[in-house]
Design a protein around this motif. Structure first.
Motif, PDB file in Angstrom:
ATOM      1  N   VAL A 197      -1.885 -16.948  -0.364  1.00 18.15           N
ATOM      2  CA  VAL A 197      -1.973 -15.574  -0.862  1.00 18.15           C
ATOM      3  C   VAL A 197      -2.190 -14.644   0.321  1.00 18.15           C
ATOM      4  CG1 VAL A 197      -4.440 -15.876  -1.388  1.00 18.15           C
ATOM      5  CG2 VAL A 197      -3.175 -13.987  -2.428  1.00 18.15           C
ATOM      6  N   SER A 198      -1.356 -13.615   0.420  1.00 14.17           N
ATOM      7  CA  SER A 198      -1.428 -12.680   1.548  1.00 14.17           C
ATOM      8  C   SER A 198      -2.502 -11.633   1.313  1.00 14.17           C
ATOM      9  CB  SER A 198      -0.081 -11.969   1.725  1.00 14.17           C
ATOM     10  OG  SER A 198       0.054 -10.895   0.794  1.00 14.17           O
ATOM     11  N   ASP A 199      -2.834 -10.902   2.375  1.00 15.56           N
ATOM     12  CA  ASP A 199      -3.649  -9.708   2.158  1.00 15.56           C
ATOM     13  C   ASP A 199      -2.682  -8.556   1.893  1.00 15.56           C
ATOM     14  OD1 ASP A 199      -2.775  -8.570   4.577  1.00 15.56           O
ATOM     15  OD2 ASP A 199      -4.785  -8.258   5.366  1.00 15.56           O
ATOM     16  N   SER A 200      -3.176  -7.346   1.844  1.00 12.52           N
ATOM     17  CA  SER A 200      -2.339  -6.221   1.419  1.00 12.52           C
ATOM     18  C   SER A 200      -1.260  -5.839   2.421  1.00 12.52           C
ATOM     19  CB  SER A 200      -3.221  -4.999   1.138  1.00 12.52           C
ATOM     20  OG  SER A 200      -4.004  -4.660   2.273  1.00 12.52           O
ATOM     21  N   GLY A 201      -1.289  -6.456   3.614  1.00  7.37           N
ATOM     22  CA  GLY A 201      -0.243  -6.182   4.601  1.00  7.37           C
ATOM     23  C   GLY A 201       1.093  -6.789   4.226  1.00  7.37           C
ATOM     24  N   GLY A 202       1.076  -7.809   3.376  1.00 10.23           N
ATOM     25  CA  GLY A 202       2.315  -8.434   2.914  1.00 10.23           C
ATOM     26  C   GLY A 202       2.909  -9.424   3.896  1.00 10.23           C
TER      27      GLY A 202
END
Length: 371
Positions: A49-54
């Protein structure tokens, strides 16, 4: 010159220098092959699962995805990869992976700290990994649960080399000024900035020079930040604030914010160069290759690959992995097109500095270094 190997993954070759590949937790991870190595557990399902940076950040999220994809190919399994659009997605994305049957869930980045910790506590039979964090939101000094593997990097060591190189470049250019700015003021960001400015100081000490650093004060832990990792007007204005100081080199630390720095560079007439972080940015994003002097790398891809393949074999180890210059988890990329333009003797000086750091003759310390 090459202090660390990135091109091997991309498929290119490095023409000269010291080749460095990540050694994982003491030994280099086996390369992916066309022959699938079946997991010990037939139900093994790795997830990311990524952070909000994608995953298209050309930085730590993308590097983690590359490592996960490579492990999936080697194991003959299809990983599930979920991209977070905002910070509010972390818990729900991890919950979705838990209910979806994932047996190893790796969160990318410090901002997933609390969500990974909570999920691990609630699901003790599952395995978790967290990049750039101890998964210790209560600051107890150890992960919140024994089923979490922290994946950490002492990036200050590589950034020290980067700062020295930046100072040498600026001294040659005649400006004697370099600068840095970050996305969020969190340890995985400030550790780069600490090492960078200390490397500049080392150059000044060795050469009797007076190269100044702008954007970060390591002593007070205060500096210039955009408040997020998004490439937007705020990030561009922050970069411009550093460029207005007359710097010859600028180091943006925070995933996509390099795009804003690149745009600011293109708007200005001064021949300022940029440095990348996490990945070899000149390779990851060829559109900015002509602006990238060198990148300060952490081999998240190989660390993720090693964690996934080891867990698949039934050898999950919650001991924190810490990437260093010694185990080749961090380092500098090639200087690419700038190789022939470097100050005479710089590559040898960087190699000597690296050796001294590894031997402990030079202590590179940051409040954000893994303990």
């Amino acid at each position: 010159m090459t202090i660390s190997l990135t091109k091997k993954l991309i498929g290119a070759t490095v023409a000269a220098g010291v080749i460095v590949a990540l050694a994982g937790c003491g030994s280099a991870p086996a390369p992916a092959s066309s022959t699938n190595a079946k997991p010990a557990d037939a139900n093994f399902k790795p997830c990311l699962v990524s952070d909000s940076g994608g995953f298209n950040d050309k930085s730590f999220n993308e590097s983690a995805k590359i490592g996960m994809d490579k492990a999936g190919t080697a194991l003959g399994v299809k990983p599930i990869e979920v991209e977070s659009k905002s910070d509010n997605d972390y818990k729900s994305n991890i919950d979705t992976l838990v209910t979806g049957g994932c047996t190893l869930i790796i969160g990318v980045g410090f901002k997933l700290d609390a969500a990974i910790a909570d999920a691990a506590i609630a699901n003790p039979k599952l395995h978790f990994g967290i990049i750039d964090s101890m998964a210790d939101p209560k600051n107890t000094g150890k992960p919140a649960s024994t089923n979490i593997k922290p994946i950490l990097f002492d990036t200050a060591q590589a950034a020290y080399l980067g700062g020295y190189a930046a100072a040498a470049w600026s001294a040659q250019a005649g400006g004697n000024k370099v600068g840095t700015f970050g996305g969020l003021q969190i340890p995985p960001v400030t550790i780069f900035m600490d090492g960078f400015v200390d490397g500049v100081k080392k150059y000044d000490e060795d050469k009797g020079a007076k190269v100044e650093s702008f954007g970060w004060d390591a002593a007070t832990q205060k500096g210039s930040f955009t408040g997020a990792f998004a490439a937007n007007d705020t990030a561009k204005q922050t970069a411009q604030g550093i460029l207005d100081q007359g710097v010859d080199v600028i180091l943006p630390v925070g995933g996509p914010i390099y795009l804003s720095a690149s745009a600011a560079l293109k708007d200005g007439g001064k021949k300022t160069v940029m440095m990348g972080v996490d990945s070899d940015l000149a390779v990851a994003d060829p559109s900015v290759a002509d602006q990238i002097l060198v990148s300060i790398m952490k081999r998240i891809d190989s660390a993720v690959y090693d964690t996934v393949t080891s867990t698949a074999k039934g050898s999950f180890d919650p001991t924190p992995y810490v990437g260093t210059l010694e185990n080749k988890g961090v380092g500098l990329s090639s200087f690419h097109a700038f190789e022939s333009k470097l100050p005479k003797g710089l590559t040898d000086e960087l190699t000597a500095l690296q050796d001294k750091i590894i031997k402990g003759d030079i202590k590179v310390v940051s409040p954000s270094s893994p303990k």
